[in-house]
Design an enzyme around this catalytic site. Sequence first.
Site, PDB file in Angstrom:
ATOM      1  CB  THR A   1      31.871  51.477  45.175  1.00  0.00           C
ATOM      2  OG1 THR A   1      33.219  51.991  45.229  1.00  0.00           O
ATOM      3  CG2 THR A   1      31.393  51.154  46.585  1.00  0.00           C
TER       4      THR A   1
ATOM      5  CB  CYS B   1      32.226  47.498  48.663  1.00  0.00           C
ATOM      6  SG  CYS B   1      31.006  48.653  49.339  1.00  0.00           S
TER       7      CYS B   1
ATOM      8  CE  LYS C   1      27.301  52.975  50.546  1.00  0.00           C
ATOM      9  NZ  LYS C   1      27.840  53.476  51.820  1.00  0.00           N
TER      10      LYS C   1
ATOM     11  CG  ASP D   1      28.289  58.514  47.398  1.00  0.00           C
ATOM     12  OD1 ASP D   1      29.040  58.234  46.440  1.00  0.00           O
ATOM     13  OD2 ASP D   1      27.504  57.704  47.905  1.00  0.00           O
ATOM     14  NE  ARG D   2      32.497  57.341  51.163  1.00  0.00           N
ATOM     15  CZ  ARG D   2      31.303  57.398  51.767  1.00  0.00           C
ATOM     16  NH1 ARG D   2      30.791  58.551  52.161  1.00  0.00           N
ATOM     17  NH2 ARG D   2      30.583  56.308  51.965  1.00  0.00           N
TER      18      ARG D   2
ATOM     19  CB  CYS E   1      35.264  53.479  53.753  1.00  0.00           C
ATOM     20  SG  CYS E   1      34.577  54.048  52.170  1.00  0.00           S
ATOM     21  CG  ASN E   2      37.449  48.335  50.445  1.00  0.00           C
ATOM     22  OD1 ASN E   2      38.529  47.764  50.383  1.00  0.00           O
ATOM     23  ND2 ASN E   2      36.433  47.837  51.134  1.00  0.00           N
ATOM     24  CB  THR E   3      35.082  54.104  47.927  1.00  0.00           C
ATOM     25  OG1 THR E   3      34.380  52.912  47.565  1.00  0.00           O
ATOM     26  CG2 THR E   3      35.067  55.045  46.737  1.00  0.00           C
ATOM     27  CB  ALA E   4      37.347  56.423  52.317  1.00  0.00           C
TER      28      ALA E   4
END
Length: 252
Positions: free
Chosen positions: A143, A212, A183, A65-66, A101-104
């Site tokens: 996120t 996100c 999710k 999980d990022r 994936c934005n957070t990645a």
Amino acid sequence: MPEVARVRAESESGAVANSALVGVLGGMGPAATNCFSEQLVERTAASCDQEHLCTLVLNDASIPDRTEYLLGLSDATPLPKLLAGARLLREAGCALIAMPCNTAHAFFDDIAASVDIPVLNMIDDTVRACQRAGMARVGVLATEGTVRIDIYGEALRAAGVACVYPTPEVQRKTNAIINDYVKAGVPVPGGALAEVCDAMAALGCDGVILGCTELSVAFDGDASALPLPVVDSLRTLADSTIAAVSSPRTCC
């Protein structure tokens, strides 16, 4: 054998390549990766199979999980699997990589440096889309990990656009859409996305980034149902990916 495609000299993300096999570094989460593939099909101007993009999708749901890592809630860094995934796509013959994936994108520089092919930058492309839309004060729904590292704030301010993050209450509602519904595979309640967008309008925003890709899953593409203009990062990445690949192909 007919050539299937060629990548243009330069896409919005600066991609340069000479083959059209697009690698998708996905699994973050699986529903968002599936949505991205669907958007590539829906948004490509094609009249037959051969006019669509050629993609190789790595749907690695085992990537740690990022957000938990970025918030210090987990010691399991996603970086090794992200690097391994990018290298796997490169070794499989991909000419460029899209990562829905934005957070990645917190790890974007390391990922891009790990392969000798372009990696499209969803953050930069989304900010450019906001500029084209004439947005001056943009709310970012994302996120908590993406918010914490201020990745959109840095890019927006560099582009001369004000960045507004949600209040704690609105962030909790955004988290619920992402984690408790999309999710978890649970239908998002009607009006939930409009509610958080409405809260950003109350903060003086003239537009909202869906930052996100789970929010992209919740968004059906009908911006008229929302109180503010939206720039959807996933659909923007799909458009950037399509723009990076020209398609002089033979239909059958």
